[in-house]
Design a protein around this motif. Sequence first.
Motif, PDB file in Angstrom:
ATOM      1  N   HIS A 112       7.138  33.199  -1.727  1.00  0.00           N
ATOM      2  CA  HIS A 112       8.575  33.687  -1.822  1.00  0.00           C
ATOM      3  C   HIS A 112       9.598  32.458  -1.752  1.00  0.00           C
ATOM      4  O   HIS A 112      10.469  32.213  -2.756  1.00  0.00           O
ATOM      5  CB  HIS A 112       8.970  34.558  -0.998  1.00  0.00           C
ATOM      6  CG  HIS A 112      10.267  35.188  -1.484  1.00  0.00           C
ATOM      7  ND1 HIS A 112      10.823  35.715  -2.417  1.00  0.00           N
ATOM      8  CD2 HIS A 112      11.542  35.218  -0.523  1.00  0.00           C
ATOM      9  CE1 HIS A 112      11.950  36.330  -2.192  1.00  0.00           C
ATOM     10  NE2 HIS A 112      12.317  36.003  -0.979  1.00  0.00           N
ATOM     11  N   HIS A 116      12.039  30.671  -4.484  1.00  0.00           N
ATOM     12  CA  HIS A 116      13.593  30.416  -4.506  1.00  0.00           C
ATOM     13  C   HIS A 116      13.824  29.108  -5.206  1.00  0.00           C
ATOM     14  O   HIS A 116      14.854  28.977  -5.750  1.00  0.00           O
ATOM     15  CB  HIS A 116      13.981  30.679  -3.221  1.00  0.00           C
ATOM     16  CG  HIS A 116      14.537  32.185  -2.924  1.00  0.00           C
ATOM     17  ND1 HIS A 116      15.369  32.821  -3.547  1.00  0.00           N
ATOM     18  CD2 HIS A 116      14.133  33.103  -1.835  1.00  0.00           C
ATOM     19  CE1 HIS A 116      15.558  34.076  -2.899  1.00  0.00           C
ATOM     20  NE2 HIS A 116      14.743  34.229  -2.062  1.00  0.00           N
ATOM     21  N   SER A 137      18.459  31.930   2.935  1.00  0.00           N
ATOM     22  CA  SER A 137      18.479  33.491   2.665  1.00  0.00           C
ATOM     23  C   SER A 137      18.663  34.414   3.679  1.00  0.00           C
ATOM     24  O   SER A 137      19.112  33.923   4.819  1.00  0.00           O
ATOM     25  CB  SER A 137      17.023  33.873   1.924  1.00  0.00           C
ATOM     26  OG  SER A 137      16.116  33.957   2.631  1.00  0.00           O
ATOM     27  N   ASP A 303      17.076  37.806  -4.575  1.00  0.00           N
ATOM     28  CA  ASP A 303      15.575  38.089  -4.890  1.00  0.00           C
ATOM     29  C   ASP A 303      15.632  38.545  -6.421  1.00  0.00           C
ATOM     30  O   ASP A 303      16.367  39.433  -6.688  1.00  0.00           O
ATOM     31  CB  ASP A 303      15.007  39.026  -3.945  1.00  0.00           C
ATOM     32  CG  ASP A 303      14.602  38.190  -2.559  1.00  0.00           C
ATOM     33  OD1 ASP A 303      14.911  37.216  -2.601  1.00  0.00           O
ATOM     34  OD2 ASP A 303      14.488  39.166  -1.694  1.00  0.00           O
TER      35      ASP A 303
HETATM   36 ZN    ZN Z   1      14.493  35.841  -0.923  1.00  0.00          ZN
END
Ligand code: ZN
Length: 344
Positions: A112, A116, A137, A303
Motif C-alpha cells: 500500500h 501511494h 496518510s 486511497d
Molecule cells: Zn492509504
Amino acid sequence: MMNVLGIETSCDETSASVLNSEFKILSSVVLSQDEIHAPYGGVVPELASRQHLTSIGYVVQECLERAQLKLEMINAYAVTQGPGLIGSLLVGLSFAKGLAFYFKKPLIGIDHLEAHIEAAFLETREIPFPALALVVSGGHTSTFFVKKKLDYELVGRTRDDAAGEALDKIAKFLDLGYPGGPIIDGLAEKGNPQKFTFGLPHMTDGSLDFSFSGLKTAALRLIKENKLSKGHPLLFDFLASFEMAVIRALLSNLVQAIKLFKPESLVLCGGVARNKKLRRHFTEFGGKQSLPSFIPSPEFCTDNAAMVASLGLVKLKSGKKFSFSLDLNAYPRIKGSDLQNLYK
Ligand code: ZN
Ligand code: KG4
C-alpha cells in the motif's frame, strides 16, 4: 495493448481502476465509506470489510463499463496485499484472486505504501531519481529514499500516531466531524496559524522517525485550557496553528533527510497530501531546497486503485514473472511481511 485492473480495499475506500500498457488511466472508480463510519468518528473495521463485500462487485463492474472493457480483455490483476485492515484487505484480495484464477492471468500483490508513492508517477513519469518520498496518510507517516523504481530504503517512520490520525483525532475530540483531516483543512484556512505555539517534535537519538503524539497531547491541553469548542472565536486560529505544527514537523524532518540522502527530487503522497496548506508549503520548500517537487492530484492522494494498477504495470514491465498466485496472502502490518524489500 495490455490492460491491468487494480483493486484497492485496504481501509475504507472500495476502488478499482484500469490502466493500459502506456500507463493511461482508462477508468478509476473510488467508493468512499465515509458516511458509514462518520457516526463512530473513525473507521469501524468490521463495518468496513462488510461494506467492501457489498460494493466490490459493483465497483469493478462500473470501472469496466467506464473503460468500455470486458473482463476477458484484462491481461493482469494488481491488488493491495497490505498493510491495512485485515478484513478489508481480504475482500479485495479474494476478489482479485478469483478473477485471476478464472481467467488464468497474472496476479500481482501490491504494498500500500509503495502504491501511494507510485501515485506521484500517474501524471508524470519524469520524476528524477533518487527521490525522497514522504508518505503521509491516516495510517502511516514515513519517508523513503527511492533510488529508482522498485528500489526503496526506509528513512524514517512514525513511532506513534500518523499525521492524518492526529488530525482526525483532534477533529473528533472537538466534534467537528469525520474524517477530520479535510474538515480541518477547510476550517484552518480561516484562522491565524501563528496564534497558538506548538513545540517542534524531535528525536533525541538523531533518527529521522516522526512522532505526533506529543503534538496531539499539546493540542488537547490547549483545547482544555482555552475551553475550545465549535463556535469558539479562537477555534479557527487553533486549527490553523495545529495544522501548521503538523506541517512544520513533516518539513523539518525532511530538511535532515535531504542533508543525509542528497536526493534529486521530492515527492509528497498519501491522504494528507490533499491538504491545501501542506501542498503549498511543500512546493515552496522544494523551491527553497532547489529540488523539483511532485504531489499527485488530490484524487490520487487518498486511497485509490489507479496507483495500484500502475505499480502492477511497473512490476510486470520489470520482467518479473507473475502467475495467478493462489498462495497470495494479506498482511495487516508491515513487520513480518515478505511483500518485497521495502523495509530491509
Ligand atoms: Zn492509504
Ligand atoms: O491515504 P489515505 O486515504 O488512507 C490511509 O492509507 O490511511 O489517507 C486518509 C487520511 C485521513 O487521516 C484523512 O483525514 C486525511 O488522509 N486527509 C486529509 C485531507 N484529506 C484526507 N488530511 C488533511 N487535509 C486533507 N484535505
